[in-house]
Write an enzyme that holds these catalytic residues in place. Structure first.
Site, PDB file in Angstrom:
ATOM      1  N   ARG A 221      -6.651  -7.834  -9.411  1.00  0.00           N
ATOM      2  CA  ARG A 221      -7.315  -9.139  -9.602  1.00  0.00           C
ATOM      3  C   ARG A 221      -8.804  -8.881  -9.784  1.00  0.00           C
ATOM      4  NH1 ARG A 221      -9.920  -8.747  -4.772  1.00  0.00           N
ATOM      5  NH2 ARG A 221      -8.672  -7.964  -3.054  1.00  0.00           N
TER       6      ARG A 221
ATOM      7  N   LYS B 268       0.839  -1.197   0.000  1.00  0.00           N
ATOM      8  CA  LYS B 268       0.000   0.000   0.000  1.00  0.00           C
ATOM      9  C   LYS B 268       0.882   1.259   0.000  1.00  0.00           C
ATOM     10  CE  LYS B 268      -3.881  -1.732   2.744  1.00  0.00           C
ATOM     11  NZ  LYS B 268      -5.106  -1.947   2.035  1.00  0.00           N
TER      12      LYS B 268
ATOM     13  N   HIS C 179     -14.181  -2.905   8.666  1.00  0.00           N
ATOM     14  CA  HIS C 179     -13.536  -2.418   7.443  1.00  0.00           C
ATOM     15  C   HIS C 179     -13.584  -3.468   6.346  1.00  0.00           C
ATOM     16  CE1 HIS C 179     -12.266   0.968   9.720  1.00  0.00           C
ATOM     17  NE2 HIS C 179     -11.539   0.231  10.526  1.00  0.00           N
TER      18      HIS C 179
ATOM     19  N   GLU D  95      -2.907   7.028   8.082  1.00  0.00           N
ATOM     20  CA  GLU D  95      -3.707   7.965   7.290  1.00  0.00           C
ATOM     21  C   GLU D  95      -4.629   8.748   8.183  1.00  0.00           C
ATOM     22  OE1 GLU D  95      -6.037   5.840   4.447  1.00  0.00           O
ATOM     23  OE2 GLU D  95      -4.338   5.522   3.116  1.00  0.00           O
TER      24      GLU D  95
END
Ligand code: ADP
Length: 660
Positions: A294, A118, A237, A202
């Protein structure tokens, strides 16, 4: 397609079944692979051939590239579809497939690598001009530095595993005080799930929507977007409801997001199906989160609104063909919603459940309803793999009609044998906030009180239906005629008491008195007496007349348990054997037991410590997630029975506990 003749699907469950379906329609040969746990699985039965690749744990089977390549060689498969999860985003695997002279149905290894971490992906997207959430995604992982960065970004912050996926290794820290514990937990989960404990931080947005764009690129330089999916309804999440298009989407924002997604794909030389995930803020600003290189779990909603088969597109692109359609040939038709049916207990923090699917029934499929599943009645949901049972997808001309279809389809879905989230999904589908498309990623939190109502005791109607079903099922039994009429002799009035126990540690027992009175019953339960008649069909449909009110329910017996599907709710009660006297103590009350097999990863109190009700005591890792177990009441931990690292089986007492 001529370059591909036989496809091996390096996966299991619903996605393997789904890929096989398209491959077969296109006339390709299909090869399944399976672990010990999956020898009789649906995906194995669906393929032309199947190869055993090892024991149940994925690490010893589905994640072993060599075994998969050997299976391809042995069967003459010349292409490999990785599905999602497992090896699908493993660049080394993609490379090994190519090196073996086979076609990998997915992007080039370099594109997987570019988006693999990420943090690295964010750095790359920053350069490509794709907007990012303010945050820290640097290499330096020093704890003090991370805390400092969190403070700079401003709380609340979200800590994410850099190698993450599926919501694992993701923790919110609301303050500097919470930060160290959240960081430690995120790192532990990241290490356990991905073998890599690097994290990024974040800004935690207050009310974002999760909106993602489906992209597709071919090897001739074409790249299109197939619009968006709104996946805002999440628990932990993790997505549970996905829809396309995103409700209320401004076409100008759609186009901007689509173009940003295409730019992201082109920046890494993408080929094949991919998804670019964004957070869409209330002001219309959107931020890149990550790209999944994917096919996504939720791809069917895109298929329903575009009329395309994305697996067919994947196969064509992998065979070197150009994309079947150009951007201006793609249009949105109607509205589609997918819900993920999971073996889990929403009332216990969506804790995954394991067990056997004693009974499984889905609504009839057609233009409006699609069911993608990898299991059948009798199959097990084990600790080894994802607890998803099926995906239910509905489509209609607009969102309101699609929501109605969803409610109906859920009401026709029956899962018994373990706890599934069907009633929870029904509550979501029927919620005014959902109908009004008041969506953001805190939807479930916000409406928790409505969506997860406190458990209520079964009322007289429910208990009467349980007892009526049982009585009728005995009468229709064709074995011993005396047993068949249960406690009822001839035409004389007779009364039988039937005791039902609720499942769980604090499960109450309910007594129902059934009196036979010439052609109908008088049933007394929960303080009421109802006059009842009815019939039970051999497939479990119970039609009843209760005090003149006609109701229909479904009544399913499995062993000593009965599951009743009635008015959109599911309830399971167990028959208490009258010869055993009092309903057996389930134990557990006031004890701390393992809810599922797992590993102890942290002990949060010392032996002898006094604890207050709800205080975290021990952390277990099971099904790749952390579960914190709390003190059932105020009390004292008299001894610690296990050490960190110990494996525990379901139901064992984890610590000695003395309530005060
Ligand atoms: P994973 O790869 O584990 O699925 P993602 O990065 O895709 O993790 O994020 C999963 C979900 O977490 C998002 O859909 C969103 O609900 C939430 N989320 C992620 N980043 C943020 C953020 N910065 N602020 C608020 N919510 C976030």
């Amino acid at each position: 397609m001529s370059r591909i003749s036989k496809v091996l699907i390096a996966n299991r469950g619903e996605i393997a079944v789904r890929v096989i379906r398209t491959a077969r329609r296109l006339g390709l040969g299909t090869v399944a692979v399976y672990s010990d746990a999956d020898a009789n699985a649906l995906h194995v039965a669906s393929a032309d051939e199947a190869v055993h690749i090892g024991p149940a744990p994925a690490r010893e089977s589905y994640l072993l590239a060599d075994r998969i390549l050997a299976a391809a060689k042995a069967t003459g498969a010349n292409a490999i579809h990785p599905g999602y999860g497992f090896l699908s985003e493993n660049a080394d695997f993609a490379e090994a497939v190519a090196a073996a002279g086979l076609i990998f149905i997915g992007p080039p290894a370099s594109a997987i690598r570019a988006m693999g971490g990420k943090s690295e992906a964010k750095a790359l997207m920053e350069t490509a001009g794709v907007p990012l959430v303010p945050g820290y995604h640097g290499e330096d992982q020093d704890g003090a530095l991370l805390a400092q960065e969190a403070a700079r970004i401003g709380f609340p912050v979200l800590i994410k595993a850099s190698a993450g996926g599926g919501g694992k290794g993701m923790k919110v820290a609301n303050s500097a005080e919470e930060f160290p514990a959240a960081l430690a937990s995120a790192k532990r989960e990241a290490k356990a799930s991905f073998g890599d404990d690097r994290v990024l931080i974040e800004k935690y947005l207050a009310r974002p929507r999760h909106v993602e764009i489906q992209v597709f690129a071919d090897s001739h330089g074409n790249c299109v977007y197939l619009f968006e999916r709104d996946c805002s309804i999440q628990r932990r999440h993790q997505k549970v409801v996905e829809e396309a298009p995103a409700p209320g989407m401004d076409p100008a924002i759609r186009a901007r997001m689509g173009q940003a997604a295409v730019a992201a794909a082109q920046a890494i030389g993408y080929v094949g199906a991919g998804t670019v995930e964004f957070l869409l803020d209330t002001d219309g600003a959107f931020y890149f989160m990550e790209m999944n290189t994917r096919l996504q779990v939720e791809h069917p909603v895109t298929e329903k609104i575009t009329g395309q088969d994305l697996v067919e597109w994947q196969l064509r692109v992998a065979a070197g063909e150009p994309l079947p359609l150009s951007q201006d040939q793609l249009t949105i038709n109607g509205h589609a919603i997918e819900v993920r049916l999971y073996a889990e207990d929403p009332s216990k923090g969506f804790l995954p459940q394991t067990g056997r699917l004693a009974h499984l029934r889905f609504p009839e499929q057609g233009q409006h309803v699609r069911v993608d599943t990898g299991v059948r009645s009798g199959d097990a949901i084990s600790i080894f793999y994802d607890p998803m049972i099926a995906k239910l997808i509905v489509w209609d001309k607009d969102r309101d009609s699609a929501v109605r279809r969803l409610e109906k389809a859920l009401a026709e879905t029956e899962i018994a044998g373990l706890n599934a989230n069907v009633p929870f999904l029904s509550a979501v589908a029927a919620h005014p906030g959902f109908l009004a498309a008041d969506l953001d990623t805190r939807f479930i939190e916000r409406y928790e009180a409505d969506l997860l109502p406190a458990a209520s005791a079964p009322d007289a109607t429910i208990l009467a239906l349980f007892a009526l079903g049982l009585t009728l099922s005995r009468r229709s039994g064709d074995s011993d005629p005396w047993a068949a009429i249960g406690g009822f002799l001839l035409n004389l009035p007779a009364t039988e008491r039937i005791d039902w126990a609720e499942a769980g540690e604090e499960g109450a027992t309910h007594s129902v008195m059934v009196t036979w009175k010439r052609g109908s019953f008088s049933i007394a339960a929960a303080g009421e007496t109802l006059s009842v008649s009815g019939c039970l069909s051999s497939d479990g449909t119970l039609s009843a007349n209760l005090d003149g009110r006609h109701v229909t329910a479904r009544w399913v017996r499995w062993g000593d348990h009965v599951t009743l599907f009635y008015a959109g709710t599911t309830r399971t009660l167990s028959l208490v054997d009258p010869h055993e006297g009092a309903h057996a103590d389930h134990g557990g009350h006031g004890r701390l037991t393992a809810p599922m097999p797992g590993k102890v990863i942290a002990l949060l109190v010392a032996e002898g410590a006094s604890v207050s009700k709800g205080q975290p005591v021990i952390v277990l890792e099971a099904m790749k997630m952390e579960h914190t177990l709390k003190a059932p009441s105020d009390g004292r931990v008299t001894h610690l029975r296990y050490a960190v690292g110990d494996q525990v089986s379901e139901g064992v007492e984890l610590v000695g506990f003395e309530a005060v």
